[in-house]
Design a protein around this motif. Structure first.
Motif, mmCIF file in Angstrom:
data_model
loop_
_atom_site.group_PDB
_atom_site.id
_atom_site.type_symbol
_atom_site.label_atom_id
_atom_site.label_comp_id
_atom_site.label_asym_id
_atom_site.label_seq_id
_atom_site.Cartn_x
_atom_site.Cartn_y
_atom_site.Cartn_z
ATOM 1 N N ALA A 1 1.138 7.617 -9.566
ATOM 2 C CA ALA A 1 1.934 6.647 -10.321
ATOM 3 C C ALA A 1 1.284 6.322 -11.660
ATOM 4 N N HIS A 2 -0.044 6.228 -11.674
ATOM 5 C CA HIS A 2 -0.732 5.911 -12.926
ATOM 6 C C HIS A 2 -0.579 7.039 -13.931
ATOM 7 N N THR A 3 -0.585 8.273 -13.453
ATOM 8 C CA THR A 3 -0.383 9.409 -14.352
ATOM 9 C C THR A 3 0.976 9.310 -15.039
ATOM 10 N N MET A 4 1.977 8.850 -14.303
ATOM 11 C CA MET A 4 3.329 8.742 -14.854
ATOM 12 C C MET A 4 3.455 7.576 -15.840
ATOM 13 N N TYR A 5 2.688 6.499 -15.614
ATOM 14 C CA TYR A 5 2.853 5.288 -16.415
ATOM 15 C C TYR A 5 1.578 4.876 -17.144
ATOM 16 N N ALA A 6 0.671 5.813 -17.351
ATOM 17 C CA ALA A 6 -0.612 5.479 -17.987
ATOM 18 C C ALA A 6 -0.418 4.876 -19.370
ATOM 19 N N GLY A 7 0.569 5.362 -20.118
ATOM 20 C CA GLY A 7 0.799 4.854 -21.461
ATOM 21 C C GLY A 7 1.177 3.386 -21.482
ATOM 22 N N SER B 1 5.892 7.695 -2.812
ATOM 23 C CA SER B 1 4.503 8.063 -2.530
ATOM 24 C C SER B 1 4.437 8.952 -1.300
ATOM 25 N N ASP B 2 3.435 9.835 -1.279
ATOM 26 C CA ASP B 2 3.227 10.679 -0.098
ATOM 27 C C ASP B 2 2.282 10.011 0.902
ATOM 28 N N GLN B 3 1.882 8.765 0.617
ATOM 29 C CA GLN B 3 1.038 8.020 1.544
ATOM 30 C C GLN B 3 1.868 7.539 2.734
ATOM 31 N N ALA B 4 1.223 7.416 3.886
ATOM 32 C CA ALA B 4 1.916 6.903 5.065
ATOM 33 C C ALA B 4 2.327 5.454 4.829
ATOM 34 N N PRO C 1 -14.077 0.725 -14.104
ATOM 35 C CA PRO C 1 -13.234 0.911 -12.914
ATOM 36 C C PRO C 1 -12.440 2.211 -13.005
ATOM 37 N N THR C 2 -12.157 2.789 -11.860
ATOM 38 C CA THR C 2 -11.373 4.017 -11.797
ATOM 39 C C THR C 2 -10.104 3.777 -10.988
ATOM 40 N N THR C 3 -9.068 4.532 -11.296
ATOM 41 C CA THR C 3 -7.805 4.405 -10.578
ATOM 42 C C THR C 3 -7.966 4.904 -9.152
ATOM 43 N N ASP C 4 -7.561 4.084 -8.185
ATOM 44 C CA ASP C 4 -7.659 4.480 -6.787
ATOM 45 C C ASP C 4 -6.758 5.679 -6.517
ATOM 46 N N ALA C 5 -7.183 6.513 -5.574
ATOM 47 C CA ALA C 5 -6.434 7.735 -5.256
ATOM 48 C C ALA C 5 -4.995 7.426 -4.850
ATOM 49 N N ILE C 6 -4.770 6.287 -4.187
ATOM 50 C CA ILE C 6 -3.420 5.919 -3.758
ATOM 51 C C ILE C 6 -2.490 5.748 -4.956
ATOM 52 N N PHE C 7 -3.039 5.281 -6.082
ATOM 53 C CA PHE C 7 -2.224 4.995 -7.259
ATOM 54 C C PHE C 7 -2.296 6.089 -8.326
ATOM 55 N N GLN C 8 -3.026 7.152 -8.071
ATOM 56 C CA GLN C 8 -3.281 8.147 -9.110
ATOM 57 C C GLN C 8 -1.994 8.769 -9.640
ATOM 58 N N THR D 1 -8.572 -2.383 -14.921
ATOM 59 C CA THR D 1 -9.520 -3.437 -15.298
ATOM 60 C C THR D 1 -10.374 -3.879 -14.121
ATOM 61 N N ALA D 2 -10.061 -3.393 -12.930
ATOM 62 C CA ALA D 2 -10.830 -3.726 -11.729
ATOM 63 C C ALA D 2 -10.572 -2.652 -10.690
ATOM 64 N N GLU D 3 -11.469 -2.545 -9.731
ATOM 65 C CA GLU D 3 -11.258 -1.611 -8.635
ATOM 66 C C GLU D 3 -10.131 -2.124 -7.737
ATOM 67 N N ALA D 4 -9.488 -1.214 -7.022
ATOM 68 C CA ALA D 4 -8.425 -1.594 -6.095
ATOM 69 C C ALA D 4 -8.989 -2.474 -4.984
ATOM 70 N N MET D 5 -8.161 -3.400 -4.495
ATOM 71 C CA MET D 5 -8.579 -4.324 -3.446
ATOM 72 C C MET D 5 -7.557 -4.333 -2.315
ATOM 73 N N HIS D 6 -8.020 -4.627 -1.107
ATOM 74 C CA HIS D 6 -7.135 -4.724 0.046
ATOM 75 C C HIS D 6 -6.369 -6.045 0.008
ATOM 76 N N VAL D 7 -5.127 -6.007 0.489
ATOM 77 C CA VAL D 7 -4.316 -7.221 0.517
ATOM 78 C C VAL D 7 -4.615 -8.063 1.750
ATOM 79 N N THR D 8 -5.300 -7.497 2.725
ATOM 80 C CA THR D 8 -5.617 -8.216 3.953
ATOM 81 C C THR D 8 -6.997 -8.840 3.846
#
Length: 246
Positions: free
Chosen positions: A68-74, A234-237, A59-66, A80-87
């Motif tokens: 934040a993951h860079t800051m807290y990767a440690g 986040s810079d996401q809408a 699995p790879t880190t979704d672009a939306i979380f990239q 462990t899984a691909e990102a999923m929609h909450v809806t």
């Protein structure tokens, strides 16, 4: 040897002898021993190309979380899984509820069916993480008037916005888990089509979520398995508001 002076019979005999040796080599197994490694190598490449789509990819880190993951990767570790929609597409509703209370963000996710109370400040308090086993059946949901009559909410001021749905039922059944959140300021159902969650070795990220009631940007919630938490702008809408409880 001067080929111009060579006897034509010798030249012809030599050519016949060379062709005979070549024919014997090609019809023997000797050539196979020379070419076998090449055939194995080329065949291995072909089989590898054919099997590549069948091999599970990490699995790879979704672009939306990239960011934040860079800051807290440690602390978070690898996804462990691909990102999923909450809806959930096969269910009614917009998939996500977010509310701001005195001391916590309240967040409900239709998928994976979770109720969260996330402290506004990093004061050592762990976030609340409950399975939403209450609002799946609408007969369990309290009306606004009924909620105020429940024992866990009787002491709250009438100006205080109360939780609804699964939050209200869970809060009423386990008040010690929720009452620290305090009084509600706003509580809205959001358009959750672009809201995701992703699991990592040591936690989960959720977002983008609203940073406030007005149009003030978005944030990513980071929930660690040890109960600690953080958030990153986040810079996401930010997800649009669909409906709010007055």
């Amino acid at each position: 040897m001067n080929l111009l002076r060579q006897d034509p019979a010798e030249v012809t005999a030599g050519g016949i002898k060379w062709r005979r040796h070549a024919a014997e080599w090609l019809t023997s197994h000797a050539w196979a021993r020379w070419l076998e490694p090449l055939f194995i190598f080329v065949g291995g490449i072909g089989v590898g190309i054919w099997l590549l789509p069948l091999i599970p990819q990490a699995p790879t880190t979704d672009a939306i979380f990239q960011q934040a993951h860079t800051m807290y990767a440690g602390r978070l570790g690898k996804p462990t899984a691909e990102a999923m929609h909450v809806t959930l597409r096969d269910k009614q509703g917009h998939g996500v509820i977010q509310g701001l209370f005195d001391s916590a963000w309240l967040v409900w996710l239709d998928n994976p069916g979770k109720l969260y109370a996330i402290p506004l400040e990093d004061n050592g308090r762990k976030f609340v993480d409950k399975d939403d086993t209450f609002s799946m059946d609408t007969t369990w949901a309290y009306s606004s008037a009924e909620t105020r009559k429940r024992p866990s909410f009787k002491g709250m001021p009438t100006t205080c916005l109360l939780p609804a749905g699964g939050f209200a039922v869970s809060w009423d059944k386990q008040p010690n888990e929720w009452k620290w959140a305090g009084c509600g300021k706003w509580y809205c159902e959001l358009h959750g089509e672009n809201v995701l969650f992703q699991d990592f070795e040591n936690g989960r990220m959720i977002g983008p979520m609203r940073f406030g009631y007005g149009d003030v940007g978005s944030q990513i919630f980071i929930l660690f398995k040890d109960g600690s938490h953080s958030s990153v702008r986040s810079d996401q809408a930010s997800p649009q508001i669909w409906n709010c409880i007055p």
